[in-house]
Design a protein around this motif. Structure first.
Motif, PDB file in Angstrom:
ATOM      1  N   UNK A   1      -3.633  -0.990   6.930  1.00 36.11           N
ATOM      2  CA  UNK A   1      -3.150  -2.041   7.640  1.00 36.11           C
ATOM      3  C   UNK A   1      -2.768  -3.061   6.835  1.00 36.11           C
ATOM      4  N   UNK A   2      -1.349  -3.525   7.172  1.00 35.65           N
ATOM      5  CA  UNK A   2      -0.717  -4.506   6.279  1.00 35.65           C
ATOM      6  C   UNK A   2      -0.191  -5.666   7.274  1.00 35.65           C
ATOM      7  N   UNK A   3      -0.395  -6.873   6.617  1.00 36.93           N
ATOM      8  CA  UNK A   3      -0.279  -8.125   7.522  1.00 36.93           C
ATOM      9  C   UNK A   3       1.283  -8.120   8.020  1.00 36.93           C
ATOM     10  N   UNK A   4       1.419  -8.329   9.092  1.00 33.88           N
ATOM     11  CA  UNK A   4       2.840  -8.186   9.773  1.00 33.88           C
ATOM     12  C   UNK A   4       3.630  -7.162  10.005  1.00 33.88           C
ATOM     13  N   UNK A   5       3.037  -5.885   9.535  1.00 35.21           N
ATOM     14  CA  UNK A   5       3.619  -4.787   9.663  1.00 35.21           C
ATOM     15  C   UNK A   5       2.661  -3.635  10.347  1.00 35.21           C
ATOM     16  N   UNK A   6       1.360  -3.912  10.471  1.00 34.93           N
ATOM     17  CA  UNK A   6       0.606  -3.075  11.339  1.00 34.93           C
ATOM     18  C   UNK A   6       0.034  -2.201  10.477  1.00 34.93           C
ATOM     19  N   UNK A   7      -0.334  -0.813  11.106  1.00 34.82           N
ATOM     20  CA  UNK A   7      -1.091   0.243  10.554  1.00 34.82           C
ATOM     21  C   UNK A   7       0.112   1.308  10.063  1.00 34.82           C
ATOM     22  N   UNK A   8       0.229   1.502   8.726  1.00 37.84           N
ATOM     23  CA  UNK A   8       1.124   2.374   8.210  1.00 37.84           C
ATOM     24  C   UNK A   8       0.692   3.642   7.370  1.00 37.84           C
ATOM     25  N   UNK A   9       1.232   4.606   7.381  1.00 39.02           N
ATOM     26  CA  UNK A   9       0.839   5.810   6.494  1.00 39.02           C
ATOM     27  C   UNK A   9       1.219   5.609   5.179  1.00 39.02           C
ATOM     28  N   UNK A  10       0.187   5.342   4.155  1.00 42.11           N
ATOM     29  CA  UNK A  10       0.961   4.979   2.879  1.00 42.11           C
ATOM     30  C   UNK A  10       0.592   5.949   1.665  1.00 42.11           C
ATOM     31  N   UNK A  11       0.982   7.322   1.919  1.00 40.72           N
ATOM     32  CA  UNK A  11       0.866   8.095   1.045  1.00 40.72           C
ATOM     33  C   UNK A  11       1.690   9.405   1.284  1.00 40.72           C
ATOM     34  N   UNK A  12       2.158  10.032   0.407  1.00 41.91           N
ATOM     35  CA  UNK A  12       3.249  11.267   0.711  1.00 41.91           C
ATOM     36  C   UNK A  12       2.899  12.223  -0.131  1.00 41.91           C
ATOM     37  N   UNK A  13       1.472  12.597  -0.516  1.00 46.21           N
ATOM     38  CA  UNK A  13       1.479  13.745  -1.456  1.00 46.21           C
ATOM     39  C   UNK A  13       0.603  14.863  -0.933  1.00 46.21           C
ATOM     40  N   UNK A  14       0.825  15.944  -1.622  1.00 44.95           N
ATOM     41  CA  UNK A  14       0.059  17.125  -1.060  1.00 44.95           C
ATOM     42  C   UNK A  14      -1.308  17.142  -2.016  1.00 44.95           C
ATOM     43  N   UNK A  15      -2.120  17.898  -1.582  1.00 46.69           N
ATOM     44  CA  UNK A  15      -3.450  18.002  -2.661  1.00 46.69           C
ATOM     45  C   UNK A  15      -3.150  18.581  -4.192  1.00 46.69           C
TER      46      UNK A  15
ATOM     47  N   UNK B   1     -10.872  -0.609   5.437  1.00 47.34           N
ATOM     48  CA  UNK B   1      -9.769  -1.358   4.877  1.00 47.34           C
ATOM     49  C   UNK B   1      -9.485  -0.727   3.499  1.00 47.34           C
ATOM     50  N   UNK B   2      -8.456  -0.263   2.841  1.00 44.47           N
ATOM     51  CA  UNK B   2      -8.082  -0.073   1.692  1.00 44.47           C
ATOM     52  C   UNK B   2      -6.888  -1.019   1.241  1.00 44.47           C
ATOM     53  N   UNK B   3      -7.356  -1.286  -0.209  1.00 41.42           N
ATOM     54  CA  UNK B   3      -6.193  -2.098  -0.558  1.00 41.42           C
ATOM     55  C   UNK B   3      -5.654  -1.483  -1.847  1.00 41.42           C
ATOM     56  N   UNK B   4      -4.691  -1.950  -2.743  1.00 39.42           N
ATOM     57  CA  UNK B   4      -4.023  -1.600  -3.714  1.00 39.42           C
ATOM     58  C   UNK B   4      -4.927  -0.769  -4.759  1.00 39.42           C
ATOM     59  N   UNK B   5      -5.990  -1.644  -5.136  1.00 42.02           N
ATOM     60  CA  UNK B   5      -6.825  -1.160  -6.218  1.00 42.02           C
ATOM     61  C   UNK B   5      -7.759   0.110  -5.708  1.00 42.02           C
ATOM     62  N   UNK B   6      -8.032   0.045  -4.429  1.00 43.76           N
ATOM     63  CA  UNK B   6      -8.585   1.422  -3.779  1.00 43.76           C
ATOM     64  C   UNK B   6      -7.850   2.444  -3.757  1.00 43.76           C
ATOM     65  N   UNK B   7      -6.810   2.215  -3.653  1.00 51.54           N
ATOM     66  CA  UNK B   7      -5.844   3.446  -3.315  1.00 51.54           C
ATOM     67  C   UNK B   7      -5.123   3.971  -4.548  1.00 51.54           C
TER      68      UNK B   7
END
Length: 500
Positions: free
Chosen positions: A371-385, A348-354
């Motif tokens: 994982x977000x409550x009510x939304x399910x599992x989401x990809x939450x990042x769009x960056x290259x290395x 589990x990752x939260x805002x502070x961890x990310x």
């Protein structure tokens, strides 16, 4: 030169009314490299030969079924389950379930490179063979635009990092037409923020070259790719230890008074058959019986299923890239979308961890699956290395630029050896402008007008010198304004005075 007319009659000449056009290249064709049960089409071997497939059925036909992953079981009184499970060395392979996960996430056409079967261990030398196998075999194929090697996580840490660095080099130096999707080694482990931290180790191990040509995701995913009810006790290598654990559980139930002595003896007789039964049909029959009378076996197989279903995120992300490209365009970031056949992220990752994952000092951003409550599992990042790059910080920007470059490159090949004069220049310029105008209209380029979205320059005294013309060099400069994702949305509120 005009043809001399000698015979009376009517002659027809056709003139082209429309110029040549740029055909957009495909943007979501992953290439998977790994081990399969077989690799053949009839009597023809497909080992180290990239093969294009369009369905999981085709994969089964050409490359066979799932590996029989083996486990060792040991008694552990300190464990909540009372036992520990571990993989038997050399029995685990990732490609089969990765292809299933890819198609469970709207996957389409892809290439598969089989480097061997399940009779051998996963080796880095097979996955990237300088003599032409594995990763190297893809150098002759231009269609793949994504690159994945799920079996990399089964190598040693140093071998995995070396292979992932080679994937970035393959994409950014040798081919320049594809993008690598990487998994964090040991991505099922919590971050420790010390010298053993899995994310920091990945950043150090993957190197600093061609970072814009790849993206990494963390953590691993708990999936539903394998149904635990389809598993049986033969996946346990040390069956004698299994019999001992099951027998001890029956004795505990007898002591607790939950079963009678006669029933306990009957269950033990069935358990002991585990060591004697070798016929497949008898094994299936015994498995059906034990699943009813021996709950402990069910809990063991459920744990086996959880371990097999723990998957690296790259195959699911390849499907997500495909879905975004097909439903929208390559300019759409593969983020803020749910993943199919995924129950939860393993960590589990939260805002502070990310925060540190997304904006590290060294720029090597790791995209989170959350994982977000009510939304399910989401990809939450769009960056290259290459997170510190203003040009190629975002996956969608890098892939959009690659799409434009490759599409225009193939169109420009039609003009090779054409006269290097104004006629050719104007034709080529018009061809490119028409293509870019279409991309602007589809939302790929930013700007309220085509003039703001792109600029194409070509000609003597503009992009070329007289010496360039003498040397047979035609130069064209293209500038494009690519749309970028709204990664941070800031909404400001303030109060105003009552007006009535």
């Amino acid at each position: 030169m005009a043809t001399t007319l000698a015979t009376p009659g009517v002659y027809i000449e056709e003139k082209s009314s429309f110029g040549s056009s740029v055909v957009p290249v495909q943007t979501a064709v992953p290439a998977f490299v790994g081990y399969t049960e077989k690799a053949s089409r009839g009597s023809k071997s497909l080992i180290n030969k990239p093969v294009k497939i369009s369905s999981f059925g085709q994969f089964l036909e050409l490359f066979g079924g799932a590996p029989k992953t083996k486990f060792n079981i040991e008694v552990n009184e300190d464990s909540a389950l009372g036992f520990d499970l571990s993989y038997v060395d050399g029995s685990r392979f990732m490609l089969y379930n990765s292809i299933k996960l890819f198609y469970a996430n709207s996957g389409g056409d892809c290439y598969v490179v089989s480097v061997g079967d399940y009779s051998e261990k996963v080796k880095a030398s097979k996955l990237n063979d300088p003599s032409g196998g594995g990763l190297v075999s893809l150098e002759k194929y231009l269609e793949p635009t994504l690159l994945l090697i799920p079996d990399a996580i089964l190598l040693s840490k140093s071998a995995c990092y070396s292979l992932q660095a080679a994937m970035l080099t393959h994409c950014g130096y040798k081919m320049k037409n594809r993008f690598a999707i990487l998994d964090v080694y040991n991505g099922d482990q919590e971050r420790t923020f010390d010298e053993k931290d899995v994310v920091d180790n990945f950043r150090e191990g993957v190197g600093s070259n061609f970072l814009q040509w790849g993206a990494a995701y963390y953590p691993y995913l708990n999936t539903t790719i394998v149904n635990p009810s389809d598993l049986d006790y033969t996946l346990i290598e040390n069956l004698d230890q299994l019999v001992e654990i099951l027998t001890a559980d029956v004795d505990a139930s007898l002591e607790a008074g939950t079963i009678s002595e006669a029933r306990a003896e009957g269950i033990k007789l069935e358990i002991n058959k585990i060591l004697e039964t070798t016929d497949k049909d008898l094994i299936n029959s015994l498995q059906s019986t034990l699943s009813i009378v021996c709950p402990k076996l069910n809990s063991i197989l459920e744990e086996v299923g959880d371990m097999i279903n723990l998957m690296p995120p790259s195959p699911a992300m390849a499907g997500a890239y495909t879905m975004c490209d097909n439903s929208s365009s390559v300019a759409k970031s593969p983020a803020n979308i749910s993943l199919g056949s995924v129950i939860s992220p393993s960590i589990d990752i939260n805002n502070d961890n990310q925060e540190e994952m997304n904006l590290p000092l060294n720029g090597k951003a790791i995209n989170a699956v959350r994982s977000f409550a009510g939304k399910g599992v989401l990809v939450w990042g769009a960056r290259t290395l290459d997170g510190n790059s203003k040009d190629y910080r975002y996956i969608s920007v890098r892939r959009t630029m690659t799409f434009l470059e490759q599409s225009i490159k193939f169109a420009a090949e039609a003009f090779v050896f054409s006269p290097n004069n104004s006629t050719t220049w104007s034709t080529l310029k018009a061809t490119v402008i028409n293509f870019l105008n279409n991309q602007w209209q589809s939302g790929l380029l930013a700007g309220s007008s085509p003039e703001e979205a792109f600029n194409v320059s070509i000609g003597l005294g503009n992009t070329m010198t007289p010496n360039d013309v003498l040397d047979g060099v035609l130069k064209m400069n293209i500038k494009v304004a690519i749309t970028r994702p709204a990664e941070f949305i800031v909404i400001t509120f303030e109060q105003q005075q009552q007006k009535s």
